[in-house]
Design an enzyme around this catalytic site. Sequence first.
Site, PDB file in Angstrom:
ATOM      1  N   LYS A 186      72.225  -2.208 -36.789  1.00  0.00           N
ATOM      2  CA  LYS A 186      71.163  -2.610 -37.724  1.00  0.00           C
ATOM      3  C   LYS A 186      71.361  -4.046 -38.191  1.00  0.00           C
ATOM      4  O   LYS A 186      70.387  -4.760 -38.433  1.00  0.00           O
ATOM      5  CB  LYS A 186      71.108  -1.659 -38.922  1.00  0.00           C
ATOM      6  CG  LYS A 186      70.440  -0.340 -38.572  1.00  0.00           C
ATOM      7  CD  LYS A 186      69.778   0.288 -39.773  1.00  0.00           C
ATOM      8  CE  LYS A 186      69.044   1.566 -39.374  1.00  0.00           C
ATOM      9  NZ  LYS A 186      68.654   2.379 -40.522  1.00  0.00           N
ATOM     10  N   LYS A 194      62.141   5.089 -33.586  1.00  0.00           N
ATOM     11  CA  LYS A 194      60.863   4.674 -34.155  1.00  0.00           C
ATOM     12  C   LYS A 194      60.770   3.160 -34.313  1.00  0.00           C
ATOM     13  O   LYS A 194      59.692   2.616 -34.505  1.00  0.00           O
ATOM     14  CB  LYS A 194      60.591   5.390 -35.475  1.00  0.00           C
ATOM     15  CG  LYS A 194      61.731   5.341 -36.475  1.00  0.00           C
ATOM     16  CD  LYS A 194      61.519   6.340 -37.615  1.00  0.00           C
ATOM     17  CE  LYS A 194      62.818   6.575 -38.371  1.00  0.00           C
ATOM     18  NZ  LYS A 194      62.870   7.783 -39.146  1.00  0.00           N
ATOM     19  N   LYS A 216      68.648   5.526 -27.085  1.00  0.00           N
ATOM     20  CA  LYS A 216      68.074   6.578 -27.940  1.00  0.00           C
ATOM     21  C   LYS A 216      66.582   6.324 -28.198  1.00  0.00           C
ATOM     22  O   LYS A 216      66.193   5.174 -28.399  1.00  0.00           O
ATOM     23  CB  LYS A 216      68.853   6.558 -29.267  1.00  0.00           C
ATOM     24  CG  LYS A 216      68.446   7.609 -30.264  1.00  0.00           C
ATOM     25  CD  LYS A 216      69.199   7.441 -31.569  1.00  0.00           C
ATOM     26  CE  LYS A 216      68.505   6.453 -32.492  1.00  0.00           C
ATOM     27  NZ  LYS A 216      68.950   6.523 -33.897  1.00  0.00           N
TER      28      LYS A 216
HETATM   29  P1  TYM Z   1      67.022   9.239 -39.345  1.00  0.00           P
HETATM   30  O1  TYM Z   1      65.923   9.165 -40.323  1.00  0.00           O
HETATM   31  O2  TYM Z   1      67.302   8.048 -38.489  1.00  0.00           O
HETATM   32  O3  TYM Z   1      66.790  10.452 -38.359  1.00  0.00           O
HETATM   33  C1  TYM Z   1      66.545  11.754 -38.855  1.00  0.00           C
HETATM   34  C2  TYM Z   1      67.172  12.805 -37.965  1.00  0.00           C
HETATM   35  O4  TYM Z   1      66.680  12.705 -36.635  1.00  0.00           O
HETATM   36  C3  TYM Z   1      67.771  12.620 -35.716  1.00  0.00           C
HETATM   37  N1  TYM Z   1      67.358  11.764 -34.596  1.00  0.00           N
HETATM   38  C4  TYM Z   1      67.436  12.125 -33.301  1.00  0.00           C
HETATM   39  N2  TYM Z   1      67.879  13.247 -32.722  1.00  0.00           N
HETATM   40  C5  TYM Z   1      67.825  13.315 -31.367  1.00  0.00           C
HETATM   41  N3  TYM Z   1      67.346  12.287 -30.597  1.00  0.00           N
HETATM   42  C6  TYM Z   1      66.904  11.148 -31.148  1.00  0.00           C
HETATM   43  N4  TYM Z   1      66.428  10.178 -30.379  1.00  0.00           N
HETATM   44  C7  TYM Z   1      66.941  11.024 -32.568  1.00  0.00           C
HETATM   45  N5  TYM Z   1      66.574  10.042 -33.440  1.00  0.00           N
HETATM   46  C8  TYM Z   1      66.846  10.512 -34.668  1.00  0.00           C
HETATM   47  C9  TYM Z   1      68.898  11.989 -36.512  1.00  0.00           C
HETATM   48  O5  TYM Z   1      70.140  12.282 -35.948  1.00  0.00           O
HETATM   49  C10 TYM Z   1      68.706  12.633 -37.862  1.00  0.00           C
HETATM   50  O6  TYM Z   1      69.289  13.914 -37.899  1.00  0.00           O
HETATM   51  N6  TYM Z   1      71.119   8.694 -42.096  1.00  0.00           N
HETATM   52  C11 TYM Z   1      70.116   9.655 -41.678  1.00  0.00           C
HETATM   53  C12 TYM Z   1      69.360  10.265 -42.825  1.00  0.00           C
HETATM   54  C13 TYM Z   1      70.215  10.872 -43.883  1.00  0.00           C
HETATM   55  C14 TYM Z   1      70.924  12.101 -43.786  1.00  0.00           C
HETATM   56  C15 TYM Z   1      71.549  12.273 -45.047  1.00  0.00           C
HETATM   57  C16 TYM Z   1      71.050  13.040 -42.773  1.00  0.00           C
HETATM   58  C17 TYM Z   1      70.451  10.367 -45.123  1.00  0.00           C
HETATM   59  N7  TYM Z   1      71.248  11.197 -45.822  1.00  0.00           N
HETATM   60  C18 TYM Z   1      72.353  13.369 -45.294  1.00  0.00           C
HETATM   61  C19 TYM Z   1      71.853  14.165 -43.042  1.00  0.00           C
HETATM   62  C20 TYM Z   1      72.486  14.311 -44.277  1.00  0.00           C
HETATM   63  C21 TYM Z   1      69.127   8.933 -40.790  1.00  0.00           C
HETATM   64  O7  TYM Z   1      68.972   7.755 -40.855  1.00  0.00           O
HETATM   65  O8  TYM Z   1      68.372   9.745 -40.044  1.00  0.00           O
END
Ligand code: TYM
Length: 346
Positions: free
Chosen positions: A125, A210, A207
């Site tokens: 990032k 978005k 990966k």
């Molecule tokens: P975020 O918003 O980037 O993504 C949300 C969830 O989607 C999963 N994910 C994927 N899984 C499979 N293939 C992909 N291409 C893919 N892209 C995204 C992510 O692994 C995630 O589970 N830091 C986290 C949000 C967060 C969080 C938490 C999660 C904040 N606090 C506490 C669990 C517990 C994040 O940025 O996810």
Amino acid sequence: MDQENTQAAVKPEKKPIIFSGIQPSGTLTLGNYIGALRNWVTLQDQYDCIYCIVDEHAITVRQNPAELRRRCLELAAIYIASGIDPARSLIYCQSHVSAHAELAWILNCFTYMGELSRMTQFKAKSAAHADNINAGLFTYPVLMAADILLYQTNLVPVGVDQKQHLEICRDIAMRFNGVYGDVFTIPEGYIPKTGAKIMSLQEPQKKMSKSDPEETYIAILDEPDAIRRKIKRAVTDSDGEIRFDPENKPGVSNLLSIISALGGGEINAVCAELQGQGYGKLKERATDCVIAALDPLHAEFKRLIADKGYLQGVIDENAEKAAYLANKTLRKVQKKVGFAARGERK
Ligand code: TYM
């Protein structure tokens, strides 16, 4: 049945706790759906689930305020449309429960710069937003640890990209417990066997994300025509064999993972069934599975998003319940670290 047994039968059994979250920072993708949301739904029966809209994490990257506000409500609608039941699971915005930021501050004091600087997401990032490498981006995993630890979480269902963040969360919790006793439950990750990392349709070594160009991902709210077009153009390879081999055949393997994760059968069975039929058939099958999974969600989303009052009611009510749970842990932590007691007076 004697009195004691009757009471045991009536008393609701305490279930293990699940916490997870998604950032309202852009269009949700099929990766978010397969890696996270879809599993959240099925876990509701066995666990007490807390599904957060992590808007505080989202502002580590600049957001347009009006859009962010709209996306938070949209994300609540997507959670519910996917099958999360707000009467059973908590759906709320992170910024509405101040305990998240308060615990994050305390945990910052139990986290080392060295361990944060090893985070691959921070490195990625900061490379992508070189003009805005802010301290929030750096301490992002600490806020995530606070999210999880506040609720004495047992299990965290996420995609594989969050594994490193989960590990640091466990390290912070163990470090804190090592000093003050058993304050935090040490959480485990729940990473799905199939679909933990859905790849970009155009660069299948990367990966699906978005923040990449539109043609590389399927948005959860994409219409069937867009889904068909994007999968048709997905990058495969030239050997024509339908085989699961992520290293040498990332595009084909990605389509197989998508099919399998969405209920299209075991990967080996899909390979056997489609053998010799060419990538056209593979893509058709993937398209059918994606449309079948997302179509019911679309209809429900449209219905929900038209009722902003209902959505607002859900996040307001659930934030209150979440705050009650979160404050129990926060007060315990504050006491442990030595903050002055709070008087009873208002
Ligand atoms: P975020 O918003 O980037 O993504 C949300 C969830 O989607 C999963 N994910 C994927 N899984 C499979 N293939 C992909 N291409 C893919 N892209 C995204 C992510 O692994 C995630 O589970 N830091 C986290 C949000 C967060 C969080 C938490 C999660 C904040 N606090 C506490 C669990 C517990 C994040 O940025 O996810």
